[in-house]
Design a protein around this motif. Sequence first.
Motif, mmCIF file in Angstrom:
data_model
loop_
_atom_site.group_PDB
_atom_site.id
_atom_site.type_symbol
_atom_site.label_atom_id
_atom_site.label_comp_id
_atom_site.label_asym_id
_atom_site.label_seq_id
_atom_site.Cartn_x
_atom_site.Cartn_y
_atom_site.Cartn_z
ATOM 1 N N GLU A 112 0.820 -1.222 0.000
ATOM 2 C CA GLU A 112 0.000 0.000 0.000
ATOM 3 C C GLU A 112 0.854 1.271 0.000
ATOM 4 O OE1 GLU A 112 -3.752 -1.891 2.415
ATOM 5 O OE2 GLU A 112 -2.682 -0.218 3.314
ATOM 6 N N VAL A 113 1.963 1.224 0.699
ATOM 7 C CA VAL A 113 2.759 2.457 0.813
ATOM 8 C C VAL A 113 3.886 2.532 -0.213
ATOM 9 C CG1 VAL A 113 2.224 2.661 3.276
ATOM 10 C CG2 VAL A 113 4.356 1.550 2.561
ATOM 11 N N ALA A 114 4.213 1.429 -0.845
ATOM 12 C CA ALA A 114 5.312 1.449 -1.813
ATOM 13 C C ALA A 114 4.985 2.406 -2.953
ATOM 14 C CB ALA A 114 5.547 0.043 -2.348
ATOM 15 N N GLY A 115 5.963 3.198 -3.360
ATOM 16 C CA GLY A 115 5.757 4.191 -4.408
ATOM 17 C C GLY A 115 5.662 3.544 -5.781
ATOM 18 N N PRO A 116 5.368 4.340 -6.803
ATOM 19 C CA PRO A 116 5.318 3.847 -8.168
ATOM 20 C C PRO A 116 6.678 3.241 -8.539
ATOM 21 C CG PRO A 116 4.567 6.145 -8.052
ATOM 22 C CD PRO A 116 5.103 5.786 -6.708
ATOM 23 N N GLY A 117 6.655 2.109 -9.189
ATOM 24 C CA GLY A 117 7.913 1.491 -9.606
ATOM 25 C C GLY A 117 8.613 0.712 -8.515
ATOM 26 N N VAL A 118 7.945 0.518 -7.391
ATOM 27 C CA VAL A 118 8.566 -0.251 -6.301
ATOM 28 C C VAL A 118 7.766 -1.543 -6.099
ATOM 29 C CG1 VAL A 118 9.127 -0.300 -3.849
ATOM 30 C CG2 VAL A 118 9.393 1.826 -5.153
ATOM 31 N N ARG A 119 8.444 -2.678 -6.205
ATOM 32 C CA ARG A 119 7.796 -3.955 -6.006
ATOM 33 C C ARG A 119 8.213 -4.531 -4.661
ATOM 34 N NH1 ARG A 119 8.302 -9.204 -7.921
ATOM 35 N NH2 ARG A 119 10.299 -8.722 -8.891
ATOM 36 N N VAL A 120 7.263 -5.150 -3.969
ATOM 37 C CA VAL A 120 7.523 -5.694 -2.635
ATOM 38 C C VAL A 120 7.528 -7.220 -2.707
ATOM 39 C CG1 VAL A 120 6.476 -6.034 -0.367
ATOM 40 C CG2 VAL A 120 6.557 -3.747 -1.369
ATOM 41 N N LEU A 121 8.569 -7.813 -2.129
ATOM 42 C CA LEU A 121 8.652 -9.273 -2.031
ATOM 43 C C LEU A 121 8.526 -9.625 -0.548
ATOM 44 C CD1 LEU A 121 9.394 -11.952 -3.563
ATOM 45 C CD2 LEU A 121 11.786 -11.425 -3.022
ATOM 46 N N ALA A 122 7.309 -9.985 -0.125
ATOM 47 C CA ALA A 122 7.095 -10.276 1.294
ATOM 48 C C ALA A 122 7.268 -11.763 1.534
ATOM 49 C CB ALA A 122 5.699 -9.827 1.710
ATOM 50 N N VAL A 123 8.167 -12.124 2.434
ATOM 51 C CA VAL A 123 8.434 -13.545 2.668
ATOM 52 C C VAL A 123 8.362 -13.878 4.153
ATOM 53 C CG1 VAL A 123 9.927 -13.716 0.633
ATOM 54 C CG2 VAL A 123 10.929 -13.230 2.878
ATOM 55 N N THR A 124 8.010 -15.121 4.407
ATOM 56 C CA THR A 124 8.023 -15.652 5.762
ATOM 57 C C THR A 124 9.332 -16.413 5.942
ATOM 58 O OG1 THR A 124 5.657 -16.020 5.515
ATOM 59 C CG2 THR A 124 6.739 -17.064 7.409
ATOM 60 N N SER A 125 9.992 -16.193 7.047
ATOM 61 C CA SER A 125 11.206 -16.958 7.327
ATOM 62 C C SER A 125 10.862 -18.451 7.396
ATOM 63 C CB SER A 125 11.800 -16.512 8.658
ATOM 64 O OG SER A 125 12.839 -17.380 9.044
ATOM 65 N N ALA A 156 5.237 0.393 7.375
ATOM 66 C CA ALA A 156 5.099 1.486 6.422
ATOM 67 C C ALA A 156 6.343 2.377 6.449
ATOM 68 C CB ALA A 156 3.842 2.294 6.757
ATOM 69 N N ALA A 157 6.789 2.725 7.647
ATOM 70 C CA ALA A 157 7.953 3.606 7.778
ATOM 71 C C ALA A 157 9.201 2.977 7.159
ATOM 72 C CB ALA A 157 8.193 3.929 9.257
ATOM 73 N N ALA A 158 9.374 1.684 7.385
ATOM 74 C CA ALA A 158 10.592 1.028 6.905
ATOM 75 C C ALA A 158 10.596 0.887 5.387
ATOM 76 C CB ALA A 158 10.747 -0.338 7.569
ATOM 77 N N VAL A 159 9.423 0.585 4.815
ATOM 78 C CA VAL A 159 9.370 0.455 3.349
ATOM 79 C C VAL A 159 9.729 1.780 2.695
ATOM 80 C CG1 VAL A 159 7.790 0.111 1.401
ATOM 81 C CG2 VAL A 159 7.780 -1.491 3.333
ATOM 82 N N LYS A 160 9.148 2.885 3.203
ATOM 83 C CA LYS A 160 9.475 4.190 2.614
ATOM 84 C C LYS A 160 10.940 4.541 2.830
ATOM 85 C CE LYS A 160 6.820 6.232 0.600
ATOM 86 N NZ LYS A 160 6.407 5.924 -0.794
ATOM 87 N N THR A 161 11.504 4.126 3.947
ATOM 88 C CA THR A 161 12.908 4.451 4.215
ATOM 89 C C THR A 161 13.826 3.695 3.259
ATOM 90 O OG1 THR A 161 12.407 4.913 6.530
ATOM 91 C CG2 THR A 161 14.696 4.443 5.994
ATOM 92 N N VAL A 162 13.560 2.397 3.080
ATOM 93 C CA VAL A 162 14.388 1.640 2.121
ATOM 94 C C VAL A 162 14.206 2.201 0.717
ATOM 95 C CG1 VAL A 162 14.694 -0.603 1.003
ATOM 96 C CG2 VAL A 162 14.455 -0.474 3.489
#
Lengths: 245, 245, 245, 245, 245, 245
Positions: free
Chosen positions: D25-38, D203-209
């Motif tokens: 939801e918070v990732a900007g345009p052109g940013v893809r998220v790869l969410a993984v479970t350890s 949300a904060a960490a995704v925008k920071t990275v």
Amino acid sequence: MTLIGVINPNTSRAMTSAIGRTAREVAGPGVRVLAVTSSMGPASIESHYDEALAVPGLLAAVRDGELAGADGHVIACFGDPGLAAARESATGPGVGIAEAAMHMATYLGRSFSVVTTLSRTVGHALDLARDYGFARACAGVHACDIPVLDLESADARASIAKACAAAQDSDSCDVIVLGCAGMPDLAASISAELGIPVVDGVAAAVKTVESLVALGLRTSKGDEYAAPPAKPVSGLLSGFTLGIP
Amino acid sequence: MTLIGVINPNTSRAMTSAIGRTAREVAGPGVRVLAVTSSMGPASIESHYDEALAVPGLLAAVRDGELAGADGHVIACFGDPGLAAARESATGPGVGIAEAAMHMATYLGRSFSVVTTLSRTVGHALDLARDYGFARACAGVHACDIPVLDLESADARASIAKACAAAQDSDSCDVIVLGCAGMPDLAASISAELGIPVVDGVAAAVKTVESLVALGLRTSKGDEYAAPPAKPVSGLLSGFTLGIP
Amino acid sequence: MTLIGVINPNTSRAMTSAIGRTAREVAGPGVRVLAVTSSMGPASIESHYDEALAVPGLLAAVRDGELAGADGHVIACFGDPGLAAARESATGPGVGIAEAAMHMATYLGRSFSVVTTLSRTVGHALDLARDYGFARACAGVHACDIPVLDLESADARASIAKACAAAQDSDSCDVIVLGCAGMPDLAASISAELGIPVVDGVAAAVKTVESLVALGLRTSKGDEYAAPPAKPVSGLLSGFTLGIP
Amino acid sequence: MTLIGVINPNTSRAMTSAIGRTAREVAGPGVRVLAVTSSMGPASIESHYDEALAVPGLLAAVRDGELAGADGHVIACFGDPGLAAARESATGPGVGIAEAAMHMATYLGRSFSVVTTLSRTVGHALDLARDYGFARACAGVHACDIPVLDLESADARASIAKACAAAQDSDSCDVIVLGCAGMPDLAASISAELGIPVVDGVAAAVKTVESLVALGLRTSKGDEYAAPPAKPVSGLLSGFTLGIP
Amino acid sequence: MTLIGVINPNTSRAMTSAIGRTAREVAGPGVRVLAVTSSMGPASIESHYDEALAVPGLLAAVRDGELAGADGHVIACFGDPGLAAARESATGPGVGIAEAAMHMATYLGRSFSVVTTLSRTVGHALDLARDYGFARACAGVHACDIPVLDLESADARASIAKACAAAQDSDSCDVIVLGCAGMPDLAASISAELGIPVVDGVAAAVKTVESLVALGLRTSKGDEYAAPPAKPVSGLLSGFTLGIP
Amino acid sequence: MTLIGVINPNTSRAMTSAIGRTAREVAGPGVRVLAVTSSMGPASIESHYDEALAVPGLLAAVRDGELAGADGHVIACFGDPGLAAARESATGPGVGIAEAAMHMATYLGRSFSVVTTLSRTVGHALDLARDYGFARACAGVHACDIPVLDLESADARASIAKACAAAQDSDSCDVIVLGCAGMPDLAASISAELGIPVVDGVAAAVKTVESLVALGLRTSKGDEYAAPPAKPVSGLLSGFTLGIP
């Protein structure tokens, strides 16, 4: 054979015998305890002023201990009076009971609270915690409002236990440090009641000196803690000398 | 009879035997040392990554020590890896060798300097000093640029001695803390050369655990360090359990 | 009329007369200075041990000053020995010369460096800076390696000036604090040479006490600094009492 | 195209999908998220012990993310487990959600309070605040006493909201940091209720990275965070390698 | 003859006359006070925004004071606005009233509490305490919730007194610092009521400047506080120059 | 569409265009940059005095930005002048370039060093580092001794690069923070040369505001940073109002 001098800088013999008993109980095999009462100074130490008057007597006792062959010294008063001067004067290690108790407490949890005697000494205990590096670990210092010389009464014991419970409650501390010399049985009973460790300073300091001596570790004599140079002393204390070759 | 588990979280048996020898030399009468090598993790710990991989094996060794009846545990790696988790897991006290060495050093003078292995570990040693309350007492951390597994070589000993002398010179420190596990003879010879105390962490930690056990002091189980609740563990570590009733 | 007691806790009369001269030079209209030498203790204070032996004599001088009607007290030794005990003992304000010099220095720039006598006292001066809140403002403490009793020699003056220049160079400090009692002419000449302010502690402390007295401000007697309760004192110091009604 | 690996070190897939949703939801345009479970470790992280067992799995996920071409990594557990090791392992930036939330909070006011899960983790959150430089900015850490795996229940949401209101009341804080991963809708509703900003860590960490990657900023590889040297690993983790060329 | 410029950076003449009265009451023999109202800025300073707008006018008043021959300057607003810039601009010393009050308070006890006007200024007062080195000495800052321009009302005086009593009660402080300019009679009556010293900033700052001038101590002009280089200024403030040769 | 106001508080248009170029280069899709030169104040900010005169113009620019619909504001001068007042004045977030650069730097390594312009600003940069929580992370601040208005010359670029290399050498820092606004190409070339990250403040601040706006995070208006109450302003600035409904 290791000889540890345990000095009560309050000039009250009754306290010394309690302190000596505790020290002997925890001393390891081959460790002998020489418990002495300072021969000079106020009956009890409860102010900066009392502490100032107690230190020359304490240093005389350190000197006497050195002459008697002590391998290390414990300063058995929770304000750790004269500790830096004792380190200069002695060849073996010197440890204060507040210092040792606070160090031991930090091995047992994130935070400790101190329960001490009169409210006027709270600031001094906070200073010690900070000086030893435990500003963060020390969650609080609380007075039980009992004069030092009344500590042995049954009422006093109840008040101390109550103050410890209040400290645990207000500070959420992991450990209690008892700011009264030589009450290890009280420490044990309060610990059982509160369910967290309670540290007695005399016991902690004796084991610390014992460990330092066993490891051959002595005060660094490179600069600040080198033996103080002999010099003339005037007035009442004029006969006062270190007397260490 | 007291049993102290001394755990080498580096999976290198040669180091363990040196560590065990030191531990046994300083252990008091009636204290038995159980020196073990972790069965899981990197050969040596020289990075945050190595440390992360070493900790599960260390915790397995703590669990095994508990089952063998250990009264307390020493973590024999200067970064004190897994110390908080070990405290949660064990019923008796757990002490790291950096922690014990730094505490002991503060009894001996105003300031200590640490001589450690690789420069990439300097920051971590500074963090430990700060976490233990010794930001001010720690006058510096210096690397001798020797990998952990090469520490026993004659060249390494000379380099360490040289780094200690340089630290004394640059930091005007009162005490040196040796950031390498189990080299008490080296500590003694460097101390003789520099004229100031040199503290070996394994020796310091064994005496500290011995003292805590003698005083009946155990980790506070009130909140943060209570035994961690059992829960399902997935993957490679899935068989991993605390196993403590 | 305001009376300020200026106490030299070194038992060396020559120093007292230099200190008294400085104090009188800076004292405002209507302010009288009573400069006294302590009657008890070491000739000069250059160690924790010296300081410990000097404090009872200092406190006797505070008591005598109170009896003579002093409105406030200056402790004219850079280690500020016995300051907390003096505050308990006196009704008016008590100020140490290190304390006053450091406070004044912070009004004049971001950072100050201290030039003191022997290297073994450097740690104590750093402790004072930290205790007074100036850990950050204090850019360094430097020893000129001159014993206190030799400070008046021409060589000493040259060495101090050189140490001040070196401190300015290494610390980029804005201000120098002179850690030697009663050398305001030296302060002025070094200031002229280095182009930055140089603060003399005796001058600073006299003006500070004068200001506090003028504003009617006295030590808070609510708890920690209340007059210490009278109690029996044993041994050499047995005649020692506060003697303040 | 930027690829951000968001790693849930708790081995609980349900949490991962909530975390991934927030991240996307918070990732900007052109940013893809790869969410993984350890794939390795405890179901939830609620103690130092859990954290220790979770870190190897987290590092495996960082390695997998690197191989998949991730430009940066988010560690989506409020204790920021394994952060330093992740920085060593990765070529791009690595950010913890506690770290990012606390940084963001300091832009929004003078002080923030953290609301976390169990009281046994309060100390760890305080350590993080201090380690990141926010000892002063952090006005308090409060537990809502809800286990991590129960966070999604309606009751839990009410308890968290209540704990946030209590924190605002007791700490007079300007900002709340939510110490639970991936609850941005809860953050918004609590913020509306309390009238102050509430920061969600994922949300904060995704925008920071995202920002660090956009600016071409990567972890400094000069010394401490250089890639850890490959070395033999024993035991269960023996197949464990960084696998980064 | 010493001339001290006392500048009210609030553009409210009524306040200036109270401030001037206080200043003259405490000024020593031979000290003349020049109390001025800033000619530019908000009527009262109660926010960072107000302070920002007040500083140019304050600096104009410093410049005018310099031209009038002032030996030193007092900034008579408890936030000490523009203090660093004033030090650059002036040749003599410049002192803020919060700064002077806090320094004086530390001579009187272990801790002080501040009672200030609006709660939105509490953070700024804490910043000042910390910046001046008194993070530890400052036991608390409390607002009495009275706007600056209402301070002279009888109700306001009662509210301030009440806030001081509450601060003493909650903080166990030794000293109160009044965070309102020029109310020395109020300070005296509250001190009498509470039994602890109460410090008024205007009085403290005037005596401090007077002392610095008497000792010939001026702001160090070595680097940071050297006179700012003349340069073009645009817009409304374009006529604004230091005007000091 | 997000609109970010980037304000150059130095009244020098040439700087503004470089700052604007940088800001636009890093702004994400859908983010528009409004780069403005303050209309009031000194040509360049190189002292506390300059900063004081620059802040009213900066606040006017914030007000104008608010009226133009800016979602957030960047203060593009390394001293972060007027930051707290800007936060009070604006409804969206306000970020300083020193602040943002330092925050970003801490994600990249253990320590950063700052390279700034004139030595007289070093103390201010240290204050900022400390105020933002980075006293420990900031390994040093170094001046390249170039006036702000000369920063664009080729010589200046060489001097800055040299100062950065010297900082890396003396401080062993992991990251360099460039204390000059809007030189991202220089940052990139120095980073390539030194092998460690170099952070440009304008770029860092634009991304930070962009992130805060994207997350809907605004300055907390609960107390300290609430909009300042309107009040009469006298003198040159008398027409000065917040003008925000």
